[in-house]
Design a protein around this motif. Structure first.
Motif, PDB file in Angstrom:
ATOM      1  N   GLU A  12      15.608 -32.763  13.944  1.00  0.00           N
ATOM      2  CA  GLU A  12      16.957 -32.970  13.426  1.00  0.00           C
ATOM      3  C   GLU A  12      17.369 -31.813  12.519  1.00  0.00           C
ATOM      4  OE1 GLU A  12      18.546 -36.322  10.603  1.00  0.00           O
ATOM      5  OE2 GLU A  12      18.093 -37.138  12.604  1.00  0.00           O
ATOM      6  N   PHE A  13      16.465 -31.352  11.673  1.00  0.00           N
ATOM      7  CA  PHE A  13      16.741 -30.224  10.792  1.00  0.00           C
ATOM      8  C   PHE A  13      17.018 -28.971  11.615  1.00  0.00           C
ATOM      9  CE2 PHE A  13      15.238 -26.459   8.512  1.00  0.00           C
ATOM     10  CZ  PHE A  13      16.069 -26.510   7.402  1.00  0.00           C
ATOM     11  N   ARG A  14      16.180 -28.715  12.617  1.00  0.00           N
ATOM     12  CA  ARG A  14      16.357 -27.532  13.464  1.00  0.00           C
ATOM     13  C   ARG A  14      17.684 -27.594  14.203  1.00  0.00           C
ATOM     14  NH1 ARG A  14      16.278 -22.447  14.048  1.00  0.00           N
ATOM     15  NH2 ARG A  14      15.779 -21.716  16.128  1.00  0.00           N
ATOM     16  N   ARG A  15      18.048 -28.777  14.689  1.00  0.00           N
ATOM     17  CA  ARG A  15      19.319 -28.955  15.388  1.00  0.00           C
ATOM     18  C   ARG A  15      20.487 -28.632  14.450  1.00  0.00           C
ATOM     19  NH1 ARG A  15      23.423 -32.426  16.592  1.00  0.00           N
ATOM     20  NH2 ARG A  15      23.987 -32.620  18.788  1.00  0.00           N
ATOM     21  N   ASP A  16      20.430 -29.145  13.235  1.00  0.00           N
ATOM     22  CA  ASP A  16      21.481 -28.873  12.254  1.00  0.00           C
ATOM     23  C   ASP A  16      21.589 -27.380  11.944  1.00  0.00           C
ATOM     24  OD1 ASP A  16      22.117 -31.550  12.099  1.00  0.00           O
ATOM     25  OD2 ASP A  16      21.035 -31.899  10.213  1.00  0.00           O
ATOM     26  N   GLU A  17      20.447 -26.718  11.805  1.00  0.00           N
ATOM     27  CA  GLU A  17      20.451 -25.282  11.535  1.00  0.00           C
ATOM     28  C   GLU A  17      21.049 -24.495  12.698  1.00  0.00           C
ATOM     29  OE1 GLU A  17      19.575 -23.586   8.622  1.00  0.00           O
ATOM     30  OE2 GLU A  17      19.769 -25.667   7.937  1.00  0.00           O
ATOM     31  N   LEU A  18      20.710 -24.876  13.915  1.00  0.00           N
ATOM     32  CA  LEU A  18      21.263 -24.198  15.087  1.00  0.00           C
ATOM     33  C   LEU A  18      22.769 -24.395  15.176  1.00  0.00           C
ATOM     34  CD1 LEU A  18      18.502 -25.021  17.701  1.00  0.00           C
ATOM     35  CD2 LEU A  18      19.094 -22.748  16.828  1.00  0.00           C
TER      36      LEU A  18
END
Length: 52
Positions: A12-18
């Motif tokens: 979820e964090f990686r998705r938000d960063e992308l």
């Protein structure tokens, strides 16, 4: 800590960063570049025009 919760949070964090990175890049595009990107995404079926 539960592996599934950690993995989900990490994804979820990686998705938000992308998303943030992509939004920033899109905001810098010219109209012509946005139109080209839109056309490319439509032809690859990444965009569904039914919501417009």
């Amino acid at each position: 800590m539960d592996f599934n919760k950690t993995h989900f949070s990490s994804d979820e964090f990686r998705r938000d960063e992308l998303i943030k990175s992509i939004e920033h890049a899109v905001n810098e595009l010219t109209l012509e570049e946005l139109e080209a990107l839109h056309y490319d995404m439509m032809t690859k079926n990444y965009i569904n025009e039914s919501f417009l």
